[in-house]
Design a protein around this motif. Sequence first.
Motif, PDB file in Angstrom:
ATOM      1  N   LYS A  17       0.824  -1.216   0.000  1.00 29.23           N
ATOM      2  CA  LYS A  17       0.000   0.000   0.000  1.00 29.23           C
ATOM      3  C   LYS A  17       0.860   1.269   0.000  1.00 29.23           C
ATOM      4  O   LYS A  17       0.334   2.376   0.169  1.00 29.23           O
ATOM      5  N   GLY A  18       2.165   1.126  -0.165  1.00 32.77           N
ATOM      6  CA  GLY A  18       3.080   2.263  -0.043  1.00 32.77           C
ATOM      7  C   GLY A  18       2.817   3.405  -1.005  1.00 32.77           C
ATOM      8  O   GLY A  18       2.787   4.570  -0.600  1.00 32.77           O
ATOM      9  N   THR A  19       2.623   3.104  -2.279  1.00 32.23           N
ATOM     10  CA  THR A  19       2.368   4.165  -3.255  1.00 32.23           C
ATOM     11  C   THR A  19       1.060   4.875  -2.933  1.00 32.23           C
ATOM     12  O   THR A  19       0.985   6.111  -2.953  1.00 32.23           O
ATOM     13  N   ARG A  20       0.030   4.121  -2.589  1.00 32.86           N
ATOM     14  CA  ARG A  20      -1.259   4.698  -2.205  1.00 32.86           C
ATOM     15  C   ARG A  20      -1.100   5.556  -0.948  1.00 32.86           C
ATOM     16  O   ARG A  20      -1.702   6.624  -0.838  1.00 32.86           O
ATOM     17  N   THR A  21      -0.294   5.094  -0.002  1.00 31.72           N
ATOM     18  CA  THR A  21      -0.044   5.862   1.217  1.00 31.72           C
ATOM     19  C   THR A  21       0.584   7.204   0.882  1.00 31.72           C
ATOM     20  O   THR A  21       0.181   8.239   1.414  1.00 31.72           O
ATOM     21  N   LEU A  22       1.572   7.195  -0.003  1.00 26.30           N
ATOM     22  CA  LEU A  22       2.222   8.450  -0.398  1.00 26.30           C
ATOM     23  C   LEU A  22       1.246   9.411  -1.059  1.00 26.30           C
ATOM     24  O   LEU A  22       1.309  10.621  -0.836  1.00 26.30           O
ATOM     25  N   GLU A  23       0.352   8.891  -1.867  1.00 27.89           N
ATOM     26  CA  GLU A  23      -0.620   9.736  -2.568  1.00 27.89           C
ATOM     27  C   GLU A  23      -1.674  10.298  -1.623  1.00 27.89           C
ATOM     28  O   GLU A  23      -2.037  11.465  -1.724  1.00 27.89           O
ATOM     29  N   ARG A  24      -2.154   9.485  -0.704  1.00 26.05           N
ATOM     30  CA  ARG A  24      -3.278   9.887   0.153  1.00 26.05           C
ATOM     31  C   ARG A  24      -2.851  10.508   1.477  1.00 26.05           C
ATOM     32  O   ARG A  24      -3.640  11.190   2.125  1.00 26.05           O
ATOM     33  N   GLU A  25      -1.647  10.205   1.916  1.00 24.55           N
ATOM     34  CA  GLU A  25      -1.200  10.626   3.249  1.00 24.55           C
ATOM     35  C   GLU A  25       0.144  11.351   3.178  1.00 24.55           C
ATOM     36  O   GLU A  25       1.018  11.145   4.019  1.00 24.55           O
ATOM     37  N   ALA A  26       0.300  12.206   2.183  1.00 25.32           N
ATOM     38  CA  ALA A  26       1.588  12.878   1.964  1.00 25.32           C
ATOM     39  C   ALA A  26       2.073  13.606   3.215  1.00 25.32           C
ATOM     40  O   ALA A  26       3.262  13.551   3.556  1.00 25.32           O
ATOM     41  N   GLU A  27       1.167  14.256   3.925  1.00 27.99           N
ATOM     42  CA  GLU A  27       1.558  15.004   5.120  1.00 27.99           C
ATOM     43  C   GLU A  27       2.115  14.075   6.201  1.00 27.99           C
ATOM     44  O   GLU A  27       3.106  14.393   6.853  1.00 27.99           O
ATOM     45  N   SER A  28       1.495  12.915   6.372  1.00 31.02           N
ATOM     46  CA  SER A  28       1.970  11.954   7.368  1.00 31.02           C
ATOM     47  C   SER A  28       3.321  11.354   6.987  1.00 31.02           C
ATOM     48  O   SER A  28       4.032  10.836   7.842  1.00 31.02           O
ATOM     49  N   CYS A  29       3.649  11.414   5.694  1.00 31.04           N
ATOM     50  CA  CYS A  29       4.905  10.836   5.208  1.00 31.04           C
ATOM     51  C   CYS A  29       6.040  11.851   5.189  1.00 31.04           C
ATOM     52  O   CYS A  29       7.157  11.517   4.770  1.00 31.04           O
ATOM     53  N   ALA A  30       5.766  13.075   5.626  1.00 31.72           N
ATOM     54  CA  ALA A  30       6.798  14.112   5.635  1.00 31.72           C
ATOM     55  C   ALA A  30       7.994  13.655   6.469  1.00 31.72           C
ATOM     56  O   ALA A  30       7.832  13.056   7.531  1.00 31.72           O
ATOM     57  N   ASN A  31       9.179  13.907   5.970  1.00 31.21           N
ATOM     58  CA  ASN A  31      10.438  13.563   6.644  1.00 31.21           C
ATOM     59  C   ASN A  31      10.655  12.064   6.819  1.00 31.21           C
ATOM     60  O   ASN A  31      11.401  11.644   7.699  1.00 31.21           O
ATOM     61  N   VAL A  32       9.987  11.270   6.013  1.00 33.57           N
ATOM     62  CA  VAL A  32      10.176   9.816   6.036  1.00 33.57           C
ATOM     63  C   VAL A  32      10.899   9.424   4.748  1.00 33.57           C
ATOM     64  O   VAL A  32      10.469   9.813   3.659  1.00 33.57           O
ATOM     65  N   LEU A  33      11.977   8.676   4.877  1.00 30.72           N
ATOM     66  CA  LEU A  33      12.666   8.180   3.684  1.00 30.72           C
ATOM     67  C   LEU A  33      11.780   7.147   3.004  1.00 30.72           C
ATOM     68  O   LEU A  33      11.180   6.299   3.665  1.00 30.72           O
ATOM     69  N   VAL A  34      11.714   7.230   1.662  1.00 32.24           N
ATOM     70  CA  VAL A  34      10.857   6.345   0.881  1.00 32.24           C
ATOM     71  C   VAL A  34      11.727   5.537  -0.075  1.00 32.24           C
ATOM     72  O   VAL A  34      12.621   6.091  -0.728  1.00 32.24           O
ATOM     73  N   PHE A  35      11.455   4.240  -0.159  1.00 30.99           N
ATOM     74  CA  PHE A  35      12.220   3.324  -1.000  1.00 30.99           C
ATOM     75  C   PHE A  35      11.261   2.538  -1.883  1.00 30.99           C
ATOM     76  O   PHE A  35      10.104   2.344  -1.530  1.00 30.99           O
ATOM     77  N   ASP A  36      11.765   2.067  -3.008  1.00 29.22           N
ATOM     78  CA  ASP A  36      10.914   1.301  -3.917  1.00 29.22           C
ATOM     79  C   ASP A  36      10.478  -0.033  -3.324  1.00 29.22           C
ATOM     80  O   ASP A  36       9.370  -0.493  -3.575  1.00 29.22           O
ATOM     81  N   HIS A  37      11.353  -0.661  -2.530  1.00 27.43           N
ATOM     82  CA  HIS A  37      11.077  -1.990  -1.976  1.00 27.43           C
ATOM     83  C   HIS A  37      12.074  -2.284  -0.868  1.00 27.43           C
ATOM     84  O   HIS A  37      13.017  -1.503  -0.644  1.00 27.43           O
ATOM     85  N   LEU A  38      11.886  -3.409  -0.194  1.00 25.08           N
ATOM     86  CA  LEU A  38      12.750  -3.782   0.929  1.00 25.08           C
ATOM     87  C   LEU A  38      14.204  -3.938   0.497  1.00 25.08           C
ATOM     88  O   LEU A  38      15.114  -3.589   1.250  1.00 25.08           O
ATOM     89  N   ALA A  39      14.445  -4.444  -0.701  1.00 22.92           N
ATOM     90  CA  ALA A  39      15.832  -4.590  -1.169  1.00 22.92           C
ATOM     91  C   ALA A  39      16.534  -3.231  -1.224  1.00 22.92           C
ATOM     92  O   ALA A  39      17.725  -3.126  -0.896  1.00 22.92           O
ATOM     93  N   ALA A  40      15.816  -2.181  -1.606  1.00 22.40           N
ATOM     94  CA  ALA A  40      16.408  -0.838  -1.656  1.00 22.40           C
ATOM     95  C   ALA A  40      16.694  -0.313  -0.243  1.00 22.40           C
ATOM     96  O   ALA A  40      17.713   0.350  -0.016  1.00 22.40           O
ATOM     97  N   VAL A  41      15.814  -0.627   0.703  1.00 25.53           N
ATOM     98  CA  VAL A  41      16.059  -0.268   2.102  1.00 25.53           C
ATOM     99  C   VAL A  41      17.342  -0.949   2.569  1.00 25.53           C
ATOM    100  O   VAL A  41      18.211  -0.329   3.191  1.00 25.53           O
ATOM    101  N   THR A  42      17.465  -2.215   2.251  1.00 23.45           N
ATOM    102  CA  THR A  42      18.641  -2.993   2.647  1.00 23.45           C
ATOM    103  C   THR A  42      19.910  -2.388   2.067  1.00 23.45           C
ATOM    104  O   THR A  42      20.905  -2.209   2.787  1.00 23.45           O
ATOM    105  N   ASP A  43      19.893  -2.063   0.786  1.00 23.84           N
ATOM    106  CA  ASP A  43      21.055  -1.416   0.160  1.00 23.84           C
ATOM    107  C   ASP A  43      21.428  -0.152   0.917  1.00 23.84           C
ATOM    108  O   ASP A  43      22.602   0.076   1.234  1.00 23.84           O
TER     109      ASP A  43
END
Length: 180
Positions: free
Chosen positions: A147-173
């Motif tokens: 639901k990450g992309t939907r979260t970014l679209e609908r809850e942009a304010e709540s996502c402020a100052n949060v690092l966003v990654f395409d997937h868990l592998a990118a977080v790991t990198d």
Amino acid sequence: MKLIILDRDGVINQDSDTFIKSPDEWIPIPGSLEAIARLNHAGYRVVVATNQSGIVRGLFDLETLNLIHKKMYRMVQEVGGLIDAVFFCPDLDETHPYRKPNPGMLLEIVRRLKCSLQGVPVVGDSVRDIRAARAANAWPLLVRTGKGTRTLEREAESCANVLVFDHLAAVTDYLIHSTE
């Protein structure tokens, strides 16, 4: 101890608006299991924290949830990884202290592992995960899977100052390369 806390549905496995109700429906997101193994090899203990209200809704029972997790554990082990523990909250009541966005589940992890959440990454795909991490003084990270992309679209304010990654592998990198 290096610790990382992962939401399950939408971070490790494909999510469904109709819930993951059986082991057959539990399908890993490509690269997520290998990402867990890479985190382990970089010294991270991996713990899962997941709301599982499908139990209270009568969509599956505790035995089925255990079978789903058994499959997850096995598949992670097959690629050389380990999930230390799975914490879950089957409750539907938004005021239940363990149900995300409340921090109770994360605080229970800290209590059991005898550690701090300061600087601990909590990876999720929803605003619930972000709010729980913030309430527990952990480090919220968001993935676009589930639901990450939907979260970014609908809850942009709540996502402020949060690092966003395409997937868990990118977080790991990111985590592995930022600590080298």
